[in-house]
Design a protein around this motif. Structure first.
Motif, PDB file in Angstrom:
ATOM      1  N   VAL A   1       6.430   6.870  -0.324  1.00 15.05           N
ATOM      2  CA  VAL A   1       5.297   7.701   0.099  1.00 15.05           C
ATOM      3  C   VAL A   1       5.279   7.844   1.616  1.00 15.05           C
ATOM      4  O   VAL A   1       5.026   8.934   2.144  1.00 15.05           O
ATOM      5  CB  VAL A   1       3.971   7.115  -0.436  1.00 15.05           C
ATOM      6  N   ASN A   2       5.572   6.753   2.331  1.00 15.88           N
ATOM      7  CA  ASN A   2       5.616   6.834   3.797  1.00 15.88           C
ATOM      8  C   ASN A   2       6.707   7.785   4.265  1.00 15.88           C
ATOM      9  O   ASN A   2       6.496   8.575   5.190  1.00 15.88           O
ATOM     10  CB  ASN A   2       5.830   5.450   4.393  1.00 15.88           C
TER      11      ASN A   2
ATOM     12  N   ALA B   1      -0.578  -0.814   2.382  1.00 11.23           N
ATOM     13  CA  ALA B   1       0.446  -1.204   1.411  1.00 11.23           C
ATOM     14  C   ALA B   1       0.801  -2.681   1.532  1.00 11.23           C
ATOM     15  O   ALA B   1       1.022  -3.355   0.528  1.00 11.23           O
ATOM     16  CB  ALA B   1       1.692  -0.350   1.595  1.00 11.23           C
TER      17      ALA B   1
ATOM     18  N   ALA C   1       6.438  -1.578  -6.555  1.00 15.84           N
ATOM     19  CA  ALA C   1       5.272  -1.178  -5.754  1.00 15.84           C
ATOM     20  C   ALA C   1       5.633  -1.093  -4.275  1.00 15.84           C
ATOM     21  O   ALA C   1       5.188  -0.178  -3.571  1.00 15.84           O
ATOM     22  CB  ALA C   1       4.127  -2.168  -5.970  1.00 15.84           C
ATOM     23  N   ALA C   2       6.455  -2.030  -3.796  1.00 16.39           N
ATOM     24  CA  ALA C   2       6.865  -1.994  -2.389  1.00 16.39           C
ATOM     25  C   ALA C   2       7.738  -0.776  -2.099  1.00 16.39           C
ATOM     26  O   ALA C   2       7.566  -0.102  -1.073  1.00 16.39           O
ATOM     27  CB  ALA C   2       7.605  -3.278  -2.033  1.00 16.39           C
TER      28      ALA C   2
ATOM     29  N   ALA D   1      -1.053   3.677   6.278  1.00 11.85           N
ATOM     30  CA  ALA D   1      -0.519   3.402   4.946  1.00 11.85           C
ATOM     31  C   ALA D   1       0.315   2.128   4.917  1.00 11.85           C
ATOM     32  O   ALA D   1       0.326   1.412   3.905  1.00 11.85           O
ATOM     33  CB  ALA D   1       0.321   4.581   4.470  1.00 11.85           C
TER      34      ALA D   1
ATOM     35  N   SER E   1       5.615   2.428  -2.035  1.00 12.61           N
ATOM     36  CA  SER E   1       4.882   2.633  -0.781  1.00 12.61           C
ATOM     37  C   SER E   1       5.809   3.139   0.323  1.00 12.61           C
ATOM     38  O   SER E   1       5.428   4.000   1.117  1.00 12.61           O
ATOM     39  CB  SER E   1       4.183   1.352  -0.349  1.00 12.61           C
ATOM     40  N   ASN E   2       7.048   2.643   0.352  1.00  4.96           N
ATOM     41  CA  ASN E   2       8.009   3.155   1.333  1.00  4.96           C
ATOM     42  C   ASN E   2       8.382   4.605   1.046  1.00  4.96           C
ATOM     43  O   ASN E   2       8.576   5.396   1.978  1.00  4.96           O
ATOM     44  CB  ASN E   2       9.268   2.294   1.355  1.00  4.96           C
TER      45      ASN E   2
ATOM     46  N   SER F   1      11.615   3.160  -7.940  1.00 10.11           N
ATOM     47  CA  SER F   1      10.322   2.496  -8.121  1.00 10.11           C
ATOM     48  C   SER F   1       9.783   2.704  -9.534  1.00 10.11           C
ATOM     49  O   SER F   1       9.225   1.771 -10.122  1.00 10.11           O
ATOM     50  CB  SER F   1       9.320   2.983  -7.088  1.00 10.11           C
TER      51      SER F   1
END
Length: 125
Positions: free
Chosen positions: A39-40, A84, A32-33, A80, A36-37, A16
């Motif tokens: 972080v999840n 997201a 960005a996608a 989240a 977010s994955n 990322s």
């Protein structure tokens, strides 16, 4: 199981960041996608990956000595994911409108591009 997931999270973060450093808007959106994955997955891994019983209390209410699953990481991840997705949809629409107005998806060219329809003559008083 936590060690392979930690390496996967590190790879997602690295990919990322690499995509964020690109000049094209589409790559930045993909970054960005993926961020977010990442972080999840980080939140999910921090909530322990062991199999435990569901967090349902027995009828008597005694909870000493009972190991239950922690529902907080799953609730945070669910929230989240929704945030997201909405953020990604907003960025996608914003970048599409910028491409329509400026005719390019290169961020360096966007700095010097002018909107095609709004080229107004200078005001002379």
């Amino acid at each position: 199981m936590e060690v392979p997931m930690a390496f996967l999270v590190a790879i997602f973060f690295a990919v990322s960041i690499y995509l964020f450093l690109s000049r094209h808007i589409i790559r930045i959106l993909l970054g960005a996608a993926i961020l977010s994955n990442a972080v999840n997955l980080l939140i999910f891994t921090s909530g322990r990956l062991t199999r435990e019983i569901p967090p349902i209390l027995p009828a008597g209410g005694a909870t000493e000595g009972i190991v239950t699953a922690n529902p907080l990481p799953q609730a945070l991840i669910l929230t989240a994911i929704v945030i997201a997705f909405s953020f990604f949809a907003f960025l996608l629409v914003l970048s599409y409108r910028a491409y329509q107005e400026l005719g390019t998806d290169d961020t360096n060219e966007m700095r010097f591009a002018e909107p095609e329809e709004q080229k107004l003559p200078p005001l002379g008083y």
